[in-house]
Design a protein around this motif. Structure first.
Motif, mmCIF file in Angstrom:
data_model
loop_
_atom_site.group_PDB
_atom_site.id
_atom_site.type_symbol
_atom_site.label_atom_id
_atom_site.label_comp_id
_atom_site.label_asym_id
_atom_site.label_seq_id
_atom_site.Cartn_x
_atom_site.Cartn_y
_atom_site.Cartn_z
ATOM 1 N N ARG A 84 33.839 47.643 39.020
ATOM 2 C CA ARG A 84 33.855 47.112 37.654
ATOM 3 C C ARG A 84 35.140 47.480 36.925
ATOM 4 N NH1 ARG A 84 28.858 48.064 38.927
ATOM 5 N NH2 ARG A 84 27.367 46.357 38.716
ATOM 6 N N ALA A 85 35.635 48.708 37.144
ATOM 7 C CA ALA A 85 36.830 49.177 36.431
ATOM 8 C C ALA A 85 38.079 48.573 37.046
ATOM 9 C CB ALA A 85 36.897 50.700 36.492
ATOM 10 N N ALA A 86 38.866 47.878 36.219
ATOM 11 C CA ALA A 86 40.096 47.256 36.718
ATOM 12 C C ALA A 86 41.037 48.302 37.311
ATOM 13 C CB ALA A 86 40.789 46.493 35.602
ATOM 14 N N SER A 87 41.005 49.526 36.749
ATOM 15 C CA SER A 87 41.871 50.604 37.228
ATOM 16 C C SER A 87 41.647 50.916 38.700
ATOM 17 C CB SER A 87 41.605 51.882 36.422
ATOM 18 O OG SER A 87 40.264 52.327 36.622
ATOM 19 N N TRP A 88 40.443 50.620 39.170
ATOM 20 C CA TRP A 88 40.090 50.927 40.544
ATOM 21 C C TRP A 88 41.011 50.230 41.545
ATOM 22 C CZ3 TRP A 88 38.277 47.950 44.655
ATOM 23 C CH2 TRP A 88 37.711 48.661 45.725
ATOM 24 N N ALA A 89 41.462 49.040 41.190
ATOM 25 C CA ALA A 89 42.229 48.235 42.150
ATOM 26 C C ALA A 89 43.669 48.694 42.313
ATOM 27 C CB ALA A 89 42.204 46.763 41.743
ATOM 28 N N GLY B 214 35.732 46.434 45.833
ATOM 29 C CA GLY B 214 35.691 45.910 44.471
ATOM 30 C C GLY B 214 34.915 46.863 43.572
ATOM 31 N N GLU C 68 46.381 47.510 45.202
ATOM 32 C CA GLU C 68 47.547 46.652 44.939
ATOM 33 C C GLU C 68 48.799 47.294 45.525
ATOM 34 O OE1 GLU C 68 47.430 43.748 43.645
ATOM 35 O OE2 GLU C 68 45.578 43.605 42.474
ATOM 36 N N GLY D 240 37.590 54.448 40.169
ATOM 37 C CA GLY D 240 36.712 53.566 39.417
ATOM 38 C C GLY D 240 35.747 54.384 38.584
ATOM 39 N N MET E 183 35.125 41.919 42.152
ATOM 40 C CA MET E 183 36.510 41.534 41.875
ATOM 41 C C MET E 183 36.857 40.252 42.615
ATOM 42 S SD MET E 183 38.590 45.148 41.852
ATOM 43 C CE MET E 183 38.691 46.097 40.317
ATOM 44 N N SER E 184 37.870 39.561 42.130
ATOM 45 C CA SER E 184 38.323 38.316 42.756
ATOM 46 C C SER E 184 39.681 38.515 43.399
ATOM 47 C CB SER E 184 38.453 37.203 41.709
ATOM 48 O OG SER E 184 37.196 36.803 41.268
#
Lengths: 123, 123
Positions: free
Chosen positions: A14-19, A12, A23, B75, A46-47
């Motif tokens: 902070r940056a959404a781009s990391w995921a 997880g 995915e 990230g 992240m959730s």
């Protein structure tokens, strides 16, 4: 509904781009295992978090959960945090069989692909 | 002594065990690039840190450094911390050409190997 599940467990960030690659990895793994519910869960930031995801799967009647740590190294998160969480989950859900794989970054084929990529990064 | 170098840039961790796959990756990449000095450097918690490693390479007369972020996701460390460090290093060493690759975890072949591994982790 599938009664078997795989959770790709990642850190997880902070940056959404990391995921994004996680995915994609989930989709690619799901394509290889069409009869298994493949999902992501995170340690922090992240959730869903891992216990939350297991709660959902337990509510759906899943009886077998394969956990794959999507970490490059086996550091404190994989060696200490994850086993503690898994023990708590086993106590909470004795009807579910949990297995925990070695971290993806330890797999020789993954390291091989990474070495090929690194070597190819030389311009 | 080689005048070209590659630095595999990783996060670092408290547990020494964490670095093992990165050491293996370094060796495997070095084997693919026998004429290039391939080394590891870390963002935090482990030595050498990236600026320290670049100082060493600059002192050795290296004029070309390829940086490969060994991160799964892009990230904050890859998108913000690393560019700031690279700009500082470029200002400090204008004679060195720095290139920065996309993070290994974004490479399709690496994701493919990880998906194979995940699918095979089902017992």
């Amino acid at each position: 509904m599938s009664k078997r599940a795989m959770i790709l467990f990642a850190h997880g960030a902070r940056a959404a781009s990391w995921a994004a690659p996680f995915e994609r990895l989930r989709g690619m793994t799901q394509a290889r295992l069409p009869d298994v519910d493949v999902s992501l869960a995170f340690l922090e930031l992240m959730s869903p978090r891992l216990p939350e995801r297991v709660d959902q799967l337990a509510a759906e009647g899943v009886v077998d959960i394969a956990l794959v740590p999507v970490f490059l190294g086996q550091g404190g998160h994989v060696l200490r945090d994850l086993p503690v969480m898994v023990e708590e989950l086993k106590a909470k859900y004795p009807q579910i069989r949990f297995t925990v794989a070695t971290a993806v970054g330890e797999a020789p084929e993954v390291l091989n692909a990474m070495a090929d990529y690194c070597a190819g990064a030389l311009s």
